[in-house]
Design a protein around this motif. Structure first.
Motif, short mmCIF file in Angstrom:
data_model
loop_
_atom_site.label_atom_id
_atom_site.label_comp_id
_atom_site.label_asym_id
_atom_site.label_seq_id
_atom_site.Cartn_x
_atom_site.Cartn_y
_atom_site.Cartn_z
N TYR A 1 -7.58 10.79 0.54
CA TYR A 1 -6.30 10.10 0.43
C TYR A 1 -5.64 10.50 -0.87
CZ TYR A 1 -8.99 7.02 -2.60
OH TYR A 1 -9.79 6.55 -3.60
N GLN A 2 -4.35 10.23 -0.97
CA GLN A 2 -3.61 10.51 -2.18
C GLN A 2 -3.25 9.19 -2.85
OE1 GLN A 2 -0.73 13.18 -0.17
NE2 GLN A 2 -1.33 14.61 -1.79
N LYS A 3 -3.41 9.14 -4.14
CA LYS A 3 -3.22 7.91 -4.91
C LYS A 3 -1.84 7.28 -4.66
CE LYS A 3 -3.62 6.02 -9.52
NZ LYS A 3 -3.93 6.28 -10.93
N GLU A 4 -0.81 8.09 -4.55
CA GLU A 4 0.55 7.54 -4.37
C GLU A 4 0.76 6.89 -3.01
OE1 GLU A 4 0.71 12.01 -3.60
OE2 GLU A 4 -0.10 10.75 -5.18
N GLU A 5 -0.14 7.09 -2.06
CA GLU A 5 -0.02 6.48 -0.74
C GLU A 5 -0.71 5.13 -0.63
OE1 GLU A 5 -1.62 9.71 1.51
OE2 GLU A 5 0.35 10.63 1.77
N ILE A 6 -1.40 4.71 -1.67
CA ILE A 6 -2.13 3.45 -1.65
C ILE A 6 -1.14 2.28 -1.73
CG2 ILE A 6 -3.81 2.01 -2.87
CD1 ILE A 6 -4.99 4.66 -3.98
N HIS A 7 -1.38 1.27 -0.90
CA HIS A 7 -0.53 0.08 -0.92
C HIS A 7 -1.37 -1.15 -0.62
CE1 HIS A 7 -0.58 -0.24 3.48
NE2 HIS A 7 -0.40 1.06 3.50
N CYS A 8 -0.76 -2.30 -0.78
CA CYS A 8 -1.41 -3.55 -0.40
C CYS A 8 -0.69 -4.11 0.82
CB CYS A 8 -1.40 -4.56 -1.55
SG CYS A 8 0.22 -5.05 -2.10
N GLY A 9 -1.43 -4.83 1.62
CA GLY A 9 -0.86 -5.44 2.81
C GLY A 9 -0.65 -4.45 3.93
N TRP A 10 0.04 -4.91 4.96
CA TRP A 10 0.32 -4.09 6.13
C TRP A 10 1.58 -4.56 6.79
CZ3 TRP A 10 -4.08 -7.35 6.23
CH2 TRP A 10 -3.93 -8.52 6.99
N LEU A 11 2.04 -3.76 7.72
CA LEU A 11 3.09 -4.16 8.64
C LEU A 11 2.42 -4.28 10.00
CD1 LEU A 11 5.99 -1.80 7.50
CD2 LEU A 11 5.59 -4.19 6.88
N ASN A 12 2.82 -5.25 10.78
CA ASN A 12 2.22 -5.44 12.10
C ASN A 12 2.32 -4.16 12.91
OD1 ASN A 12 1.71 -8.09 11.42
ND2 ASN A 12 3.55 -8.87 12.42
N GLY A 13 1.20 -3.74 13.49
CA GLY A 13 1.16 -2.53 14.29
C GLY A 13 0.80 -1.27 13.52
N ASP A 14 0.54 -1.41 12.23
CA ASP A 14 0.10 -0.26 11.44
C ASP A 14 -1.28 0.20 11.89
OD1 ASP A 14 2.34 -0.11 9.81
OD2 ASP A 14 1.34 -0.92 8.03
N ILE A 15 -1.58 1.45 11.64
CA ILE A 15 -2.94 1.96 11.69
C ILE A 15 -3.22 2.34 10.24
CG2 ILE A 15 -4.51 3.69 12.62
CD1 ILE A 15 -2.44 4.08 14.93
N ASN A 16 -4.18 1.65 9.63
CA ASN A 16 -4.45 1.84 8.21
C ASN A 16 -5.88 2.27 7.95
OD1 ASN A 16 -1.87 1.11 7.52
ND2 ASN A 16 -2.40 -0.89 6.71
N TYR A 17 -6.05 2.97 6.85
CA TYR A 17 -7.36 3.34 6.33
C TYR A 17 -7.53 2.60 5.02
CZ TYR A 17 -10.93 6.10 3.98
OH TYR A 17 -12.06 6.49 3.30
#
Length: 151
Positions: free
Chosen positions: A83-99
């Motif tokens: 992963y790339q550091k700048e892509e890290i976030h907190c939370g989600w949006l409904n329907g996301d596919i997250n790692y």
């Protein structure tokens, strides 16, 4: 940990509000189309984006993982992905596919995005394009296969 200083999931996201039955995040127009099969119970569609993490997963398709249903998502432990550091976030949006690289695990949240800021160390890798209510009907643990969708 104070998540208010972290990137929220909605930052720079293209949002749709027209249809509450679909993912909040608009899917990428030119991503990799996938099908996610939850055993013999359900098959939903999605699109993976172009981030480093999503593309590492694409290289492993078809990919099978055990996922369990929780209050607001389905998730399962996976192999570490880049992963790339700048892509890290907190939370989600409904329907996301997250790692989430903290454990690491793949997750598909389908509700409660307004309460998700507490959950950090996530990278969005795609979006579910099927109605989210289909995911809410799942209960238990499933062998989940992620594969390329037929063109």
């Amino acid at each position: 940990m104070n998540n208010q200083s972290k990137n929220p999931a909605a930052k720079n996201a293209q949002i749709q509000t027209e249809n509450p039955d679909l993912a909040t995040r608009r899917p990428p127009a030119d991503g990799t189309k996938i099908r996610i099969r939850f055993g013999d119970n359900l098959s939903v569609n999605g699109i993976l984006n172009h981030c480093k993490t999503a593309q590492a997963l694409v290289q492993q398709l078809p990919y099978t993982i055990e996922m369990a249903r929780y209050t607001h998502d389905l998730c399962g432990i996976t192999k570490p992905l880049p992963y790339q550091k700048e892509e890290i976030h907190c939370g989600w949006l409904n329907g996301d596919i997250n790692y989430s690289f903290g454990i690491p695990y793949l997750m598909i949240p389908f509700k409660d995005e307004d309460q998700s800021a507490y959950f950090d160390y996530q990278v969005n890798i795609g979006v579910i394009t099927s109605p989210l209510e289909e995911l809410e009907g799942l209960n238990g643990t499933y062998d989940v296969t992620i594969e390329r969708a037929e063109p």
